[in-house]
Design an enzyme around this catalytic site. Structure first.
Site, PDB file in Angstrom:
ATOM      1  N   HIS A   1       0.872  -1.235   0.073  1.00 27.53           N
ATOM      2  CA  HIS A   1      -0.034  -0.052   0.039  1.00 27.53           C
ATOM      3  C   HIS A   1       0.969   1.290  -0.008  1.00 27.53           C
ATOM      4  O   HIS A   1       1.458   1.643   1.004  1.00 27.53           O
ATOM      5  CB  HIS A   1      -0.931   0.204   1.291  1.00 27.53           C
ATOM      6  CG  HIS A   1      -1.819   0.921   1.257  1.00 27.53           C
ATOM      7  ND1 HIS A   1      -3.175   0.762   1.523  1.00 27.53           N
ATOM      8  CD2 HIS A   1      -1.582   2.399   1.066  1.00 27.53           C
ATOM      9  CE1 HIS A   1      -3.838   2.105   1.391  1.00 27.53           C
ATOM     10  NE2 HIS A   1      -2.982   2.911   1.242  1.00 27.53           N
TER      11      HIS A   1
ATOM     12  N   HIS B   1       1.524   5.336  -1.560  1.00 31.95           N
ATOM     13  CA  HIS B   1       0.877   6.400  -2.432  1.00 31.95           C
ATOM     14  C   HIS B   1       2.411   6.935  -3.069  1.00 31.95           C
ATOM     15  O   HIS B   1       3.083   7.620  -2.376  1.00 31.95           O
ATOM     16  CB  HIS B   1       0.376   7.825  -1.464  1.00 31.95           C
ATOM     17  CG  HIS B   1      -1.104   6.902  -0.912  1.00 31.95           C
ATOM     18  ND1 HIS B   1      -2.016   7.377  -1.512  1.00 31.95           N
ATOM     19  CD2 HIS B   1      -1.268   6.361   0.130  1.00 31.95           C
ATOM     20  CE1 HIS B   1      -3.156   6.598  -0.932  1.00 31.95           C
ATOM     21  NE2 HIS B   1      -2.499   6.218   0.285  1.00 31.95           N
ATOM     22  N   LEU B   2       2.368   7.215  -4.586  1.00 32.84           N
ATOM     23  CA  LEU B   2       3.619   7.815  -5.069  1.00 32.84           C
ATOM     24  C   LEU B   2       3.247   9.141  -5.525  1.00 32.84           C
ATOM     25  O   LEU B   2       4.222  10.017  -6.184  1.00 32.84           O
ATOM     26  CB  LEU B   2       4.051   6.935  -6.144  1.00 32.84           C
ATOM     27  CG  LEU B   2       5.014   5.876  -5.515  1.00 32.84           C
ATOM     28  CD1 LEU B   2       5.439   4.847  -6.812  1.00 32.84           C
ATOM     29  CD2 LEU B   2       5.918   6.061  -4.706  1.00 32.84           C
ATOM     30  N   ARG B   3       1.761   9.655  -5.728  1.00 33.28           N
ATOM     31  CA  ARG B   3       1.424  10.855  -6.309  1.00 33.28           C
ATOM     32  C   ARG B   3       1.914  10.907  -7.842  1.00 33.28           C
ATOM     33  O   ARG B   3       2.123   9.824  -8.422  1.00 33.28           O
ATOM     34  CB  ARG B   3       2.120  12.248  -5.484  1.00 33.28           C
ATOM     35  CG  ARG B   3       1.906  11.882  -4.304  1.00 33.28           C
ATOM     36  CD  ARG B   3       0.419  11.818  -3.582  1.00 33.28           C
ATOM     37  NE  ARG B   3       0.178  11.931  -2.138  1.00 33.28           N
ATOM     38  CZ  ARG B   3      -0.471  11.449  -1.529  1.00 33.28           C
ATOM     39  NH1 ARG B   3      -1.532  10.976  -1.759  1.00 33.28           N
ATOM     40  NH2 ARG B   3      -0.567  11.662  -0.151  1.00 33.28           N
TER      41      ARG B   3
ATOM     42  N   ASN C   1      -5.475   7.416  -5.884  1.00 38.38           N
ATOM     43  CA  ASN C   1      -6.017   8.711  -5.710  1.00 38.38           C
ATOM     44  C   ASN C   1      -5.254   9.812  -6.096  1.00 38.38           C
ATOM     45  O   ASN C   1      -4.975  10.748  -5.253  1.00 38.38           O
ATOM     46  CB  ASN C   1      -6.434   8.588  -3.921  1.00 38.38           C
ATOM     47  CG  ASN C   1      -5.320   8.740  -3.218  1.00 38.38           C
ATOM     48  OD1 ASN C   1      -4.050   8.256  -3.576  1.00 38.38           O
ATOM     49  ND2 ASN C   1      -5.330   9.440  -2.131  1.00 38.38           N
TER      50      ASN C   1
ATOM     51  N   LYS D   1      -9.429  -0.437  -5.801  1.00 36.34           N
ATOM     52  CA  LYS D   1      -9.403   0.224  -4.441  1.00 36.34           C
ATOM     53  C   LYS D   1     -10.577   0.921  -4.300  1.00 36.34           C
ATOM     54  O   LYS D   1     -11.177   1.556  -4.996  1.00 36.34           O
ATOM     55  CB  LYS D   1      -8.269   1.302  -4.402  1.00 36.34           C
ATOM     56  CG  LYS D   1      -8.335   2.018  -3.027  1.00 36.34           C
ATOM     57  CD  LYS D   1      -7.807   1.397  -1.793  1.00 36.34           C
ATOM     58  CE  LYS D   1      -7.899   2.061  -0.748  1.00 36.34           C
ATOM     59  NZ  LYS D   1      -6.750   2.689  -0.193  1.00 36.34           N
TER      60      LYS D   1
ATOM     61  N   HIS E   1     -10.717   1.055   1.764  1.00 36.89           N
ATOM     62  CA  HIS E   1     -10.390   2.216   3.027  1.00 36.89           C
ATOM     63  C   HIS E   1     -11.519   1.730   3.745  1.00 36.89           C
ATOM     64  O   HIS E   1     -12.648   2.239   3.423  1.00 36.89           O
ATOM     65  CB  HIS E   1     -10.318   3.373   2.291  1.00 36.89           C
ATOM     66  CG  HIS E   1     -10.184   4.448   3.321  1.00 36.89           C
ATOM     67  ND1 HIS E   1      -8.717   5.185   3.494  1.00 36.89           N
ATOM     68  CD2 HIS E   1     -10.660   4.703   4.250  1.00 36.89           C
ATOM     69  CE1 HIS E   1      -8.840   5.775   4.623  1.00 36.89           C
ATOM     70  NE2 HIS E   1     -10.071   5.575   5.205  1.00 36.89           N
TER      71      HIS E   1
ATOM     72  N   HIS F   1      -4.582  -0.840   5.876  1.00 40.16           N
ATOM     73  CA  HIS F   1      -4.176  -0.081   6.891  1.00 40.16           C
ATOM     74  C   HIS F   1      -5.231  -0.097   8.171  1.00 40.16           C
ATOM     75  O   HIS F   1      -5.840   0.768   8.693  1.00 40.16           O
ATOM     76  CB  HIS F   1      -3.941   1.566   6.794  1.00 40.16           C
ATOM     77  CG  HIS F   1      -4.986   1.990   5.711  1.00 40.16           C
ATOM     78  ND1 HIS F   1      -6.422   2.014   6.028  1.00 40.16           N
ATOM     79  CD2 HIS F   1      -4.825   2.920   4.609  1.00 40.16           C
ATOM     80  CE1 HIS F   1      -7.070   2.560   5.087  1.00 40.16           C
ATOM     81  NE2 HIS F   1      -6.129   3.254   4.163  1.00 40.16           N
TER      82      HIS F   1
ATOM     83  N   LEU G   1      -5.168   9.016   8.106  1.00 37.87           N
ATOM     84  CA  LEU G   1      -6.539   8.333   8.218  1.00 37.87           C
ATOM     85  C   LEU G   1      -6.422   6.981   7.774  1.00 37.87           C
ATOM     86  O   LEU G   1      -5.615   6.789   6.588  1.00 37.87           O
ATOM     87  CB  LEU G   1      -7.460   8.986   7.353  1.00 37.87           C
ATOM     88  CG  LEU G   1      -7.919  10.489   7.940  1.00 37.87           C
ATOM     89  CD1 LEU G   1      -8.683  11.334   6.730  1.00 37.87           C
ATOM     90  CD2 LEU G   1      -8.610  10.385   9.092  1.00 37.87           C
TER      91      LEU G   1
ATOM     92  N   ASP H   1       1.376   2.585   3.344  1.00 41.01           N
ATOM     93  CA  ASP H   1       0.522   3.825   3.380  1.00 41.01           C
ATOM     94  C   ASP H   1       1.176   5.050   3.407  1.00 41.01           C
ATOM     95  O   ASP H   1       0.789   6.234   3.794  1.00 41.01           O
ATOM     96  CB  ASP H   1      -0.937   3.868   4.276  1.00 41.01           C
ATOM     97  CG  ASP H   1      -1.799   4.600   3.796  1.00 41.01           C
ATOM     98  OD1 ASP H   1      -1.996   5.270   2.573  1.00 41.01           O
ATOM     99  OD2 ASP H   1      -2.618   4.994   4.708  1.00 41.01           O
TER     100      ASP H   1
ATOM    101  N   HIS I   1       2.944  14.542   1.710  1.00 38.31           N
ATOM    102  CA  HIS I   1       2.220  15.859   1.000  1.00 38.31           C
ATOM    103  C   HIS I   1       3.311  16.997   1.286  1.00 38.31           C
ATOM    104  O   HIS I   1       4.048  16.879   2.215  1.00 38.31           O
ATOM    105  CB  HIS I   1       1.183  16.080   2.245  1.00 38.31           C
ATOM    106  CG  HIS I   1       0.011  15.154   2.315  1.00 38.31           C
ATOM    107  ND1 HIS I   1      -1.276  15.418   1.333  1.00 38.31           N
ATOM    108  CD2 HIS I   1      -0.581  13.974   2.700  1.00 38.31           C
ATOM    109  CE1 HIS I   1      -2.233  14.552   1.445  1.00 38.31           C
ATOM    110  NE2 HIS I   1      -1.521  13.606   2.366  1.00 38.31           N
TER     111      HIS I   1
ATOM    112  N   ALA J   1      -3.864  14.519   5.686  1.00 37.79           N
ATOM    113  CA  ALA J   1      -3.927  13.229   6.312  1.00 37.79           C
ATOM    114  C   ALA J   1      -2.753  12.564   5.300  1.00 37.79           C
ATOM    115  O   ALA J   1      -2.947  12.428   4.096  1.00 37.79           O
ATOM    116  CB  ALA J   1      -5.253  12.586   6.043  1.00 37.79           C
TER     117      ALA J   1
HETATM  118  O1  DOR Z   1      -3.592   9.484   5.757  1.00 39.81           O
HETATM  119  C1  DOR Z   1      -4.038   9.046   4.706  1.00 39.81           C
HETATM  120  N1  DOR Z   1      -3.436   9.627   3.533  1.00 39.81           N
HETATM  121  N2  DOR Z   1      -5.017   8.124   4.399  1.00 39.81           N
HETATM  122  C2  DOR Z   1      -5.543   7.831   3.290  1.00 39.81           C
HETATM  123  O2  DOR Z   1      -6.271   6.919   3.180  1.00 39.81           O
HETATM  124  C3  DOR Z   1      -5.050   8.529   1.887  1.00 39.81           C
HETATM  125  C4  DOR Z   1      -3.759   9.189   2.159  1.00 39.81           C
HETATM  126  C5  DOR Z   1      -3.325  10.101   1.091  1.00 39.81           C
HETATM  127  O3  DOR Z   1      -3.549  10.114  -0.050  1.00 39.81           O
HETATM  128  O4  DOR Z   1      -2.648  11.306   1.505  1.00 39.81           O
HETATM  129 ZN    ZN Z   2      -3.486   4.925   1.635  1.00 39.85          ZN
END
Ligand code: DOR
Ligand code: ZN
Length: 342
Positions: free
Chosen positions: A13, A15-17, A40, A94, A131, A169, A213, A241, A245, A257
């Site tokens: 899990h 996130h690479l953006r 996302n 997802k 999620h 998560h 989150l 996860d 940011h 988050a």
């Molecule tokens: O804390 C989180 N950040 N929870 C998520 O489910 C998404 C993630 C994000 O994409 O920043």
């Molecule tokens: Zn996530």
């Protein structure tokens, strides 16, 4: 134990953006073999074609073995999902309940609208990653995962018993117990939910870099997670996860988050396993249980963790016009990963 060699872990899990942020963070997951890449983005990855194009950008940015996911929307076409999975373009789909977290506005409001997609996935063996939080505003934020188990997950499992499910998560004892009671369901656990609880985030000052989150819960839940993660072969496996940011989005009046853990995730997990006297079970959690859940082979190569002076960790990483602060559990880390050869 001063050195520990295990099969190379995967991150189930991540996130690479996209764009500049992708270029900054993609190389930071170098300790992992494969990683399941969350969809996302803005706009989200919703079709097989989107996923294929995003995969190419991820590889170009420096992460070689991404496993792509599609973002389930109320307009998702079942045929496209099945085709993308059969063609090896996607690993899973997802489900974000609409409004549950970062960039989840296009998520699912009413699960009935995606029934045909879920039925097609069940038939074709496409995994669903969830999620697991309800979004009803009257539900307390600390209860949203537990409510999801009763209101959404149990009925979903009953309606689609063959659908491959991964509860992402997990943060509560309730979720740990639920997963144990439902054979075949897998669950990922982040490093921050193992190292920390809501006191670390809120007592003596509010620390935005602990905010993610599902939100950190009370200590009893943290302990249940630590027990689950260190329990050896079974349904619990590593998913960081890691969710970068920009610094200004975290240290803000309304903090975004997400905890950025990718660069030091393995040392974070190793420290928890050491504290629990379970270093001999780190390999199961980090490198074996995930592949077993998904019917994949574990990685052939290995990583070596070394205990000792891990040296100073940077507070943040910077580049491509971006700056991201690393999650800091508030205690020194004693483990480092030996650099990859070659
Ligand atoms: O804390 C989180 N950040 N929870 C998520 O489910 C998404 C993630 C994000 O994409 O920043
Ligand atoms: Zn996530």
């Amino acid at each position: 134990m001063e050195r520990l060699t295990i099969r190379r872990p995967d991150d189930w899990h991540l996130h690479l953006r996209d764009g500049e942020m992708l270029r900054l963070v993609a190389p930071e997951s170098r300790d992992f073999g494969r990683a399941v890449i969350m969809p996302n983005l803005v706009p989200p990855v919703v079709t097989g074609d989107d996923a294929g194009a995003y995969r190419d950008r991820v590889i170009a940015a420096g992460f070689a073995r991404p496993l792509m996911t599609l973002y389930l929307t109320e307009g998702t076409d079942p045929t496209d999902v099945v085709r993308a999975h059969a063609g090896g373009v996607i690993h899973a789909v997802k489900l974000y309940p609409a409004g549950a977290t970062t960039n989840s506005a296009s998520g699912v409001r009413d699960i009935e609208t995606v029934r045909p997609v879920l039925a097609a996935m069940e038939e074709a063996g496409v995994p669903l990653c969830l999620h697991g939080e309800v979004t009803e505003p009257e539900v307390d934020i600390f209860d949203r995962e537990a409510a999801f188990l009763d209101r959404v997950l149990t009925p979903l499992r009953d309606a689609h018993p063959e659908l491959k499910l991964t509860l992402e998560h997990v943060t509560t004892k309730d979720a740990v117990d639920w997963v144990r009671e439902h054979p075949g369901v897998g669950a990922t656990i982040t490093a921050q939910h193992l190292t920390s609880n809501r006191n670390d985030m809120l007592a003596g000052g509010m620390r935005p870099h602990f905010y993610c989150l599902p939100i950190l819960k009370r200590r009893a839940h943290q302990e249940a997670l630590r027990q689950a993660a260190t329990s050896g072969p079974g349904p619990f496996f590593l998913g960081t996860d890691s969710a970068p940011h920009p610094l200004q989005a975290k240290e803000a009046t309304c903090c975004a988050a997400g905890c950025f853990t990718a660069p030091h995730a393995l040392p974070l997990y190793a420290q928890v396993f050491e504290e629990e006297g379970a270093l001999d079970r780190l390999e199961a959690f980090a490198a074996l249980n995930g592949p077993a859940h998904y019917g994949l082979a574990p990685n052939e190569d290995t990583v070596t963790l070394v205990k000792g002076d891990a040296g100073a960790r940077p507070e943040s990483i910077e580049g491509h016009g971006q700056r991201v602060t690393l999650f800091d559990p508030g205690q020194p880390l004693h483990w480092r990963v030996e650099p990859r050869e070659g």
